[in-house]
Design a protein around this motif. Structure first.
Motif, short mmCIF file in Angstrom:
data_model
loop_
_atom_site.label_atom_id
_atom_site.label_comp_id
_atom_site.label_asym_id
_atom_site.label_seq_id
_atom_site.Cartn_x
_atom_site.Cartn_y
_atom_site.Cartn_z
N VAL A 58 9.85 1.28 -16.40
CA VAL A 58 10.18 -0.08 -15.96
C VAL A 58 10.23 -0.13 -14.43
N GLU A 59 10.80 0.89 -13.82
CA GLU A 59 10.85 0.93 -12.35
C GLU A 59 9.44 0.98 -11.76
N ASN A 60 8.56 1.77 -12.36
CA ASN A 60 7.18 1.84 -11.87
C ASN A 60 6.49 0.48 -11.98
N ARG A 61 6.66 -0.19 -13.11
CA ARG A 61 6.05 -1.51 -13.28
C ARG A 61 6.62 -2.50 -12.28
N LEU A 62 7.92 -2.44 -12.05
CA LEU A 62 8.55 -3.34 -11.10
C LEU A 62 8.03 -3.08 -9.68
N ASP A 63 7.86 -1.82 -9.34
CA ASP A 63 7.31 -1.49 -8.02
C ASP A 63 5.90 -2.06 -7.86
N ARG A 64 5.07 -1.93 -8.90
CA ARG A 64 3.71 -2.49 -8.83
C ARG A 64 3.74 -4.01 -8.69
N ILE A 65 4.64 -4.64 -9.43
CA ILE A 65 4.76 -6.10 -9.34
C ILE A 65 5.19 -6.51 -7.94
N GLU A 66 6.19 -5.81 -7.40
CA GLU A 66 6.66 -6.13 -6.05
C GLU A 66 5.54 -5.94 -5.03
N ASN A 67 4.76 -4.87 -5.17
CA ASN A 67 3.65 -4.64 -4.25
C ASN A 67 2.62 -5.76 -4.34
N ARG A 68 2.30 -6.20 -5.54
CA ARG A 68 1.35 -7.31 -5.69
C ARG A 68 1.89 -8.59 -5.07
N LEU A 69 3.17 -8.85 -5.28
CA LEU A 69 3.76 -10.06 -4.71
C LEU A 69 3.73 -10.03 -3.19
N GLU A 70 3.98 -8.87 -2.61
CA GLU A 70 3.95 -8.77 -1.15
C GLU A 70 2.53 -9.00 -0.65
N LEU A 71 1.53 -8.47 -1.34
CA LEU A 71 0.15 -8.70 -0.92
C LEU A 71 -0.19 -10.18 -1.00
N ARG A 72 0.22 -10.83 -2.08
CA ARG A 72 -0.07 -12.26 -2.25
C ARG A 72 0.65 -13.06 -1.16
N GLU A 73 1.90 -12.69 -0.86
CA GLU A 73 2.64 -13.40 0.18
C GLU A 73 1.94 -13.23 1.53
N LEU A 74 1.40 -12.03 1.79
CA LEU A 74 0.68 -11.81 3.04
C LEU A 74 -0.58 -12.67 3.08
N GLN A 75 -1.32 -12.76 1.96
CA GLN A 75 -2.52 -13.59 1.92
C GLN A 75 -2.18 -15.06 2.13
N GLU A 76 -1.10 -15.53 1.51
CA GLU A 76 -0.70 -16.92 1.67
C GLU A 76 -0.29 -17.20 3.11
N ALA A 77 0.42 -16.27 3.71
CA ALA A 77 0.82 -16.45 5.10
C ALA A 77 -0.40 -16.45 6.02
N GLN A 78 -1.35 -15.58 5.76
CA GLN A 78 -2.57 -15.50 6.56
C GLN A 78 -3.41 -16.75 6.40
N SER A 79 -3.49 -17.29 5.19
CA SER A 79 -4.32 -18.46 4.94
C SER A 79 -3.81 -19.69 5.69
N ARG A 80 -2.57 -19.74 6.05
CA ARG A 80 -2.03 -20.87 6.82
C ARG A 80 -2.62 -20.92 8.22
N PHE A 81 -3.00 -19.75 8.74
CA PHE A 81 -3.51 -19.70 10.09
C PHE A 81 -5.03 -19.76 10.16
N GLU A 82 -5.71 -19.67 9.05
CA GLU A 82 -7.16 -19.73 9.03
C GLU A 82 -7.61 -21.19 8.94
N PRO A 83 -8.72 -21.50 9.57
CA PRO A 83 -9.20 -22.89 9.51
C PRO A 83 -9.73 -23.21 8.12
N HIS A 84 -9.43 -24.42 7.66
CA HIS A 84 -9.92 -24.91 6.36
C HIS A 84 -11.03 -25.90 6.59
N PRO A 85 -12.06 -25.91 5.74
CA PRO A 85 -13.17 -26.85 5.95
C PRO A 85 -12.83 -28.29 5.71
#
Length: 85
Positions: A58-85
């Motif tokens: 369960v701890e391993n699965r939780l760690d993987r989930i947390e890592n995925r969420l952090e990556l998604r949060e980074l992508q969402e934060a980065q997408s705010r600064f990129e120009p949209h068409p």
């Protein structure tokens, strides 16, 4: 002092024999109880080991989930600064 006769000695030996039989029986019961307790402790240790494995999974699965969420949060934060068409 009372005379020690063979009949008195025979009665005394019978009583001692009966007491030793009781002691032997009690020891047998204690050994059986001890064996039962050891078996139950062995099963309990197996259950604890299984729980540790499950918690580790369960701890391993939780760690993987947390890592995925952090990556998604980074992508969402980065997408705010990129120009949209």
């Amino acid at each position: 002092m009372a005379e020690v006769t063979s009949e008195l000695m025979h009665e005394l030996m019978k009583k001692l024999s009966q007491r030793f039989d009781k002691v032997d029986f009690t020891l047998s019961e204690l050994r059986a109880d001890n064996t039962t307790l050891r078996g139950q402790l062995h099963v309990l240790q197996g259950d604890i080991n299984n729980l540790r494995i499950t918690v580790g999974q369960v701890e391993n699965r939780l760690d993987r989930i947390e890592n995925r969420l952090e990556l998604r949060e980074l992508q969402e934060a980065q997408s705010r600064f990129e120009p949209h068409p």
